[in-house]
Design a protein around this motif. Structure first.
Motif, PDB file in Angstrom:
ATOM      1  N   LEU A  34     -14.935  55.879 -15.725  1.00  0.00           N
ATOM      2  CA  LEU A  34     -14.946  54.418 -15.579  1.00  0.00           C
ATOM      3  C   LEU A  34     -14.213  54.001 -14.309  1.00  0.00           C
ATOM      4  O   LEU A  34     -14.665  53.105 -13.578  1.00  0.00           O
ATOM      5  CB  LEU A  34     -14.282  53.769 -16.788  1.00  0.00           C
ATOM      6  CG  LEU A  34     -15.013  53.825 -18.123  1.00  0.00           C
ATOM      7  CD1 LEU A  34     -14.120  53.275 -19.224  1.00  0.00           C
ATOM      8  CD2 LEU A  34     -16.313  53.053 -18.067  1.00  0.00           C
ATOM      9  N   GLU A  35     -13.068  54.642 -14.054  1.00  0.00           N
ATOM     10  CA  GLU A  35     -12.294  54.291 -12.871  1.00  0.00           C
ATOM     11  C   GLU A  35     -13.059  54.623 -11.597  1.00  0.00           C
ATOM     12  O   GLU A  35     -13.042  53.839 -10.634  1.00  0.00           O
ATOM     13  CB  GLU A  35     -10.950  55.016 -12.899  1.00  0.00           C
ATOM     14  CG  GLU A  35     -10.020  54.496 -13.976  1.00  0.00           C
ATOM     15  CD  GLU A  35      -8.719  55.284 -14.073  1.00  0.00           C
ATOM     16  OE1 GLU A  35      -7.725  54.707 -14.570  1.00  0.00           O
ATOM     17  OE2 GLU A  35      -8.688  56.456 -13.651  1.00  0.00           O
ATOM     18  N   ALA A  36     -13.715  55.771 -11.573  1.00  0.00           N
ATOM     19  CA  ALA A  36     -14.485  56.144 -10.388  1.00  0.00           C
ATOM     20  C   ALA A  36     -15.626  55.171 -10.146  1.00  0.00           C
ATOM     21  O   ALA A  36     -15.801  54.661  -9.026  1.00  0.00           O
ATOM     22  CB  ALA A  36     -15.018  57.573 -10.544  1.00  0.00           C
ATOM     23  N   LEU A  37     -16.411  54.890 -11.176  1.00  0.00           N
ATOM     24  CA  LEU A  37     -17.517  53.945 -11.022  1.00  0.00           C
ATOM     25  C   LEU A  37     -16.991  52.552 -10.669  1.00  0.00           C
ATOM     26  O   LEU A  37     -17.569  51.855  -9.820  1.00  0.00           O
ATOM     27  CB  LEU A  37     -18.336  53.885 -12.309  1.00  0.00           C
ATOM     28  CG  LEU A  37     -19.143  55.148 -12.660  1.00  0.00           C
ATOM     29  CD1 LEU A  37     -19.766  55.007 -14.045  1.00  0.00           C
ATOM     30  CD2 LEU A  37     -20.228  55.402 -11.613  1.00  0.00           C
ATOM     31  N   GLY A  38     -15.892  52.152 -11.305  1.00  0.00           N
ATOM     32  CA  GLY A  38     -15.314  50.845 -11.011  1.00  0.00           C
ATOM     33  C   GLY A  38     -14.782  50.730  -9.603  1.00  0.00           C
ATOM     34  O   GLY A  38     -14.636  49.626  -9.065  1.00  0.00           O
ATOM     35  N   ALA A  39     -14.484  51.884  -8.989  1.00  0.00           N
ATOM     36  CA  ALA A  39     -14.031  51.909  -7.594  1.00  0.00           C
ATOM     37  C   ALA A  39     -15.190  52.113  -6.624  1.00  0.00           C
ATOM     38  O   ALA A  39     -14.982  52.197  -5.408  1.00  0.00           O
ATOM     39  CB  ALA A  39     -12.998  53.014  -7.395  1.00  0.00           C
ATOM     40  N   GLY A  40     -16.418  52.202  -7.156  1.00  0.00           N
ATOM     41  CA  GLY A  40     -17.583  52.350  -6.298  1.00  0.00           C
ATOM     42  C   GLY A  40     -17.825  53.768  -5.810  1.00  0.00           C
ATOM     43  O   GLY A  40     -18.390  53.963  -4.735  1.00  0.00           O
ATOM     44  N   VAL A  41     -17.424  54.766  -6.603  1.00  0.00           N
ATOM     45  CA  VAL A  41     -17.598  56.172  -6.233  1.00  0.00           C
ATOM     46  C   VAL A  41     -18.677  56.791  -7.126  1.00  0.00           C
ATOM     47  O   VAL A  41     -18.581  56.710  -8.348  1.00  0.00           O
ATOM     48  CB  VAL A  41     -16.281  56.962  -6.393  1.00  0.00           C
ATOM     49  CG1 VAL A  41     -16.488  58.429  -6.025  1.00  0.00           C
ATOM     50  CG2 VAL A  41     -15.189  56.341  -5.528  1.00  0.00           C
ATOM     51  N   PRO A  42     -19.714  57.423  -6.546  1.00  0.00           N
ATOM     52  CA  PRO A  42     -20.740  58.064  -7.376  1.00  0.00           C
ATOM     53  C   PRO A  42     -20.194  59.289  -8.104  1.00  0.00           C
ATOM     54  O   PRO A  42     -19.169  59.854  -7.719  1.00  0.00           O
ATOM     55  CB  PRO A  42     -21.828  58.450  -6.356  1.00  0.00           C
ATOM     56  CG  PRO A  42     -21.118  58.547  -5.055  1.00  0.00           C
ATOM     57  CD  PRO A  42     -19.998  57.543  -5.110  1.00  0.00           C
TER      58      PRO A  42
ATOM     59  N   MET B 252     -25.146  54.177  -4.211  1.00  0.00           N
ATOM     60  CA  MET B 252     -24.990  54.649  -5.583  1.00  0.00           C
ATOM     61  C   MET B 252     -23.681  54.148  -6.174  1.00  0.00           C
ATOM     62  O   MET B 252     -23.623  53.738  -7.343  1.00  0.00           O
ATOM     63  CB  MET B 252     -25.042  56.180  -5.613  1.00  0.00           C
ATOM     64  CG  MET B 252     -26.379  56.769  -5.181  1.00  0.00           C
ATOM     65  SD  MET B 252     -26.338  58.582  -5.040  1.00  0.00           S
ATOM     66  CE  MET B 252     -26.369  59.041  -6.772  1.00  0.00           C
ATOM     67  N   GLY B 253     -22.618  54.185  -5.380  1.00  0.00           N
ATOM     68  CA  GLY B 253     -21.324  53.692  -5.831  1.00  0.00           C
ATOM     69  C   GLY B 253     -21.368  52.210  -6.166  1.00  0.00           C
ATOM     70  O   GLY B 253     -20.768  51.769  -7.159  1.00  0.00           O
ATOM     71  N   ARG B 254     -22.075  51.429  -5.351  1.00  0.00           N
ATOM     72  CA  ARG B 254     -22.193  49.992  -5.626  1.00  0.00           C
ATOM     73  C   ARG B 254     -22.934  49.746  -6.935  1.00  0.00           C
ATOM     74  O   ARG B 254     -22.575  48.844  -7.697  1.00  0.00           O
ATOM     75  CB  ARG B 254     -22.882  49.289  -4.460  1.00  0.00           C
ATOM     76  CG  ARG B 254     -21.968  49.030  -3.265  1.00  0.00           C
ATOM     77  CD  ARG B 254     -22.616  48.119  -2.246  1.00  0.00           C
ATOM     78  NE  ARG B 254     -23.587  48.827  -1.434  1.00  0.00           N
ATOM     79  CZ  ARG B 254     -23.315  49.433  -0.284  1.00  0.00           C
ATOM     80  NH1 ARG B 254     -22.071  49.412   0.191  1.00  0.00           N
ATOM     81  NH2 ARG B 254     -24.250  50.042   0.407  1.00  0.00           N
ATOM     82  N   ARG B 255     -23.960  50.544  -7.197  1.00  0.00           N
ATOM     83  CA  ARG B 255     -24.676  50.389  -8.471  1.00  0.00           C
ATOM     84  C   ARG B 255     -23.772  50.756  -9.644  1.00  0.00           C
ATOM     85  O   ARG B 255     -23.829  50.126 -10.703  1.00  0.00           O
ATOM     86  CB  ARG B 255     -25.942  51.257  -8.468  1.00  0.00           C
ATOM     87  CG  ARG B 255     -27.045  50.729  -7.547  1.00  0.00           C
ATOM     88  CD  ARG B 255     -28.374  51.399  -7.820  1.00  0.00           C
ATOM     89  NE  ARG B 255     -28.392  52.796  -7.408  1.00  0.00           N
ATOM     90  CZ  ARG B 255     -28.729  53.225  -6.185  1.00  0.00           C
ATOM     91  NH1 ARG B 255     -29.065  52.346  -5.251  1.00  0.00           N
ATOM     92  NH2 ARG B 255     -28.750  54.512  -5.905  1.00  0.00           N
ATOM     93  N   GLY B 256     -22.940  51.779  -9.455  1.00  0.00           N
ATOM     94  CA  GLY B 256     -22.000  52.148 -10.508  1.00  0.00           C
ATOM     95  C   GLY B 256     -21.003  51.039 -10.796  1.00  0.00           C
ATOM     96  O   GLY B 256     -20.696  50.747 -11.956  1.00  0.00           O
ATOM     97  N   LYS B 257     -20.499  50.418  -9.749  1.00  0.00           N
ATOM     98  CA  LYS B 257     -19.542  49.332  -9.935  1.00  0.00           C
ATOM     99  C   LYS B 257     -20.185  48.151 -10.643  1.00  0.00           C
ATOM    100  O   LYS B 257     -19.570  47.506 -11.508  1.00  0.00           O
ATOM    101  CB  LYS B 257     -18.977  48.908  -8.576  1.00  0.00           C
ATOM    102  CG  LYS B 257     -17.818  47.933  -8.677  1.00  0.00           C
ATOM    103  CD  LYS B 257     -17.098  47.802  -7.354  1.00  0.00           C
ATOM    104  CE  LYS B 257     -15.841  46.956  -7.494  1.00  0.00           C
ATOM    105  NZ  LYS B 257     -15.031  46.940  -6.245  1.00  0.00           N
ATOM    106  N   ALA B 258     -21.438  47.858 -10.309  1.00  0.00           N
ATOM    107  CA  ALA B 258     -22.153  46.767 -10.974  1.00  0.00           C
ATOM    108  C   ALA B 258     -22.356  47.074 -12.456  1.00  0.00           C
ATOM    109  O   ALA B 258     -22.261  46.177 -13.310  1.00  0.00           O
ATOM    110  CB  ALA B 258     -23.497  46.544 -10.291  1.00  0.00           C
ATOM    111  N   LEU B 259     -22.623  48.342 -12.781  1.00  0.00           N
ATOM    112  CA  LEU B 259     -22.776  48.740 -14.182  1.00  0.00           C
ATOM    113  C   LEU B 259     -21.495  48.503 -14.961  1.00  0.00           C
ATOM    114  O   LEU B 259     -21.515  47.956 -16.070  1.00  0.00           O
ATOM    115  CB  LEU B 259     -23.175  50.218 -14.250  1.00  0.00           C
ATOM    116  CG  LEU B 259     -23.154  50.865 -15.640  1.00  0.00           C
ATOM    117  CD1 LEU B 259     -24.205  50.233 -16.538  1.00  0.00           C
ATOM    118  CD2 LEU B 259     -23.356  52.372 -15.534  1.00  0.00           C
ATOM    119  N   ILE B 260     -20.368  48.900 -14.382  1.00  0.00           N
ATOM    120  CA  ILE B 260     -19.081  48.716 -15.063  1.00  0.00           C
ATOM    121  C   ILE B 260     -18.784  47.231 -15.254  1.00  0.00           C
ATOM    122  O   ILE B 260     -18.340  46.801 -16.330  1.00  0.00           O
ATOM    123  CB  ILE B 260     -17.948  49.393 -14.266  1.00  0.00           C
ATOM    124  CG1 ILE B 260     -18.171  50.896 -14.182  1.00  0.00           C
ATOM    125  CG2 ILE B 260     -16.590  49.087 -14.898  1.00  0.00           C
ATOM    126  CD1 ILE B 260     -18.240  51.606 -15.511  1.00  0.00           C
TER     127      ILE B 260
END
Length: 407
Positions: A313-321, A367-375
């Motif tokens: 969660l922290e990685a995705l929330g920080a925009g890291v794939p 990919m990181g931006r999409r992860g952050k949007a998901l979170i």
């Protein structure tokens, strides 16, 4: 089925006690999950406390760091091995203050904390919620089996079987509860991440300067306990097969060394001639952790077993794939185009890693931006906290059963 409903606030303030062995440096991912949840429930207007066996100075720091109300965390000294978390003073406090709380939500099992939950349930007749946080999956159960059998005999069997509700972080974890023989109602609700984490920015340059990492070096990052469960030997062997593709890459391993496993990993890296591609930096906390996420290109988690790791969660929330094994329960990593999920094998990890390290930086950032949007859409702690309040209220006979609870 995970329940996501609109904003909800109870008119009646609940008195919630989160009981866990540790929330500080000894807690690993569980601590972050508990602290985030307590903050989310306090924002909703409820009286929330955390009881743990951390030291008092660390508790005061954690309250400030996580924007908790003063004295949210009450600490108790331990007697005996720290892993057992046996605190006679905590048990006496539970007995003396039993009527001051509407409900106990216990996080983690197999320690003496479960004795206190058991006692409180018997004394008050009030609901208990148990969140094992991955402690009942088959891989984990095979570790230290005799200690777990002793705990089951002494207190854990009663604690689990007589809990009012079990809290699973994913459908896979709920299946593990049933496989273990538990018949209790199960609420499936994931961990969440705070708004503050989503808004924060790290200092990539500060991280690189601190650990002497050049700007040209691409970074993959592991954060968590350095323990056999995390599957790091699989990752090292996958990296060995890609040695020539990794000339500009380095694996950064951050975490606490458990069971001397770091020594084993260092030996494997040496035998595979990967010393220049692997760097151990010890545990990271607070801003240092946020700086690391700002500096890295890829987060890796090659685990044999996971509940719902906060580090993801922290990685995705920080925009890291993400590159993780299928032990991580979030298929959304793939369906939302924010990373790779692989089988638990050297060959599968090698294939995904080959694709990841040859993915252009701008594509990884997308990919990181999409992860952050998901979170931001599904895993913010305020929403998770609301759903747990609905579950508590149902257990107290004040609301209908939420859709995320099944028998």
């Amino acid at each position: 089925m995970v329940c996501y409903q609109g904003e909800y606030r109870l008119k009646t303030q609940l008195r919630i006690l989160h009981l866990t062995s540790y929330v500080g440096k000894r807690s690993f991912g569980i601590g972050s999950a508990v602290l985030n949840l307590a903050r989310g429930q306090q924002v909703l207007g409820h009286r929330v406390e955390i009881w743990s066996c951390d030291v008092k100075e660390e508790a005061r720091y954690l309250e400030q760091e996580n924007n908790l109300l003063p004295n949210t965390i009450r600490t108790f000294p331990i007697f005996g091995p720290s892993r057992l978390a046996y605190s006679p003073k905590l048990e006496r406090a539970i007995a003396q203050q039993a009527d001051e709380y509407d409900l106990i939500h216990q996080h983690g099992i197999w320690t003496a904390i479960s004795r206190s939950t058991n006692y409180w349930r018997v004394k008050t007749g009030k609901p208990t919620v148990i969140a094992p946080h991955g402690s009942l999956d088959s891989w984990t159960l095979r570790r230290s089996m005799w200690k777990k059998r002793f705990a089951m005999l002494c207190y854990e069997r009663e604690n689990l079987h007589k809990a009012s509700c079990l809290h699973a972080l994913s459908s896979c974890e709920a299946d593990g509860f049933r496989a273990f023989g538990l018949k209790n109602p199960i609420a499936i609700l994931p961990n969440g991440i705070s708004e503050e984490w989503l808004r924060q920015r790290g200092d990539a340059r500060a991280f690189r300067e601190r650990f002497r990492l050049s700007d040209e070096t691409r970074l993959m990052f592991f954060l968590g306990r350095i323990t056999p469960k995390k599957g790091l030997p699989l990752l090292l062997r996958a990296m060995s097969a890609l040695r020539y593709d990794l000339k500009n890459w380095k694996l950064i391993i951050a975490g606490v060394n458990e069971f001397g496993h770091q020594n084993e990993l260092e030996s494997i890296a040496f035998k595979l001639s990967l010393e220049s591609h692997v760097q151990f930096i010890g545990p990271l906390y607070g801003q240092s952790k946020r700086d690391a996420f700002a500096a890295v290109d890829l987060f890796v988690l090659p685990s044999y077993s996971e509940g719902a790791p906060v580090a993801i969660l922290e990685a995705l929330g920080a925009g890291v794939p993400i590159l993780a094994t299928c032990a991580t329960p979030w298929r959304e990593i793939v369906t939302n185009g924010c990373g790779w999920l692989t089988d638990i094998s050297v060959a599968a990890i090698r294939q995904a890693l080959h694709e990841a390290i040859h993915t252009p930086r701008d594509v990884l950032r997308d990919m990181g931006r999409r992860g952050k949007a998901l979170i931001a859409k599904k895993y913010k702690i305020n929403s998770i906290a609301e759903q747990l309040i609905l579950i508590y209220s149902w257990l107290l006979g004040r609301k209908e059963k939420p859709s995320c609870v099944f028998n």
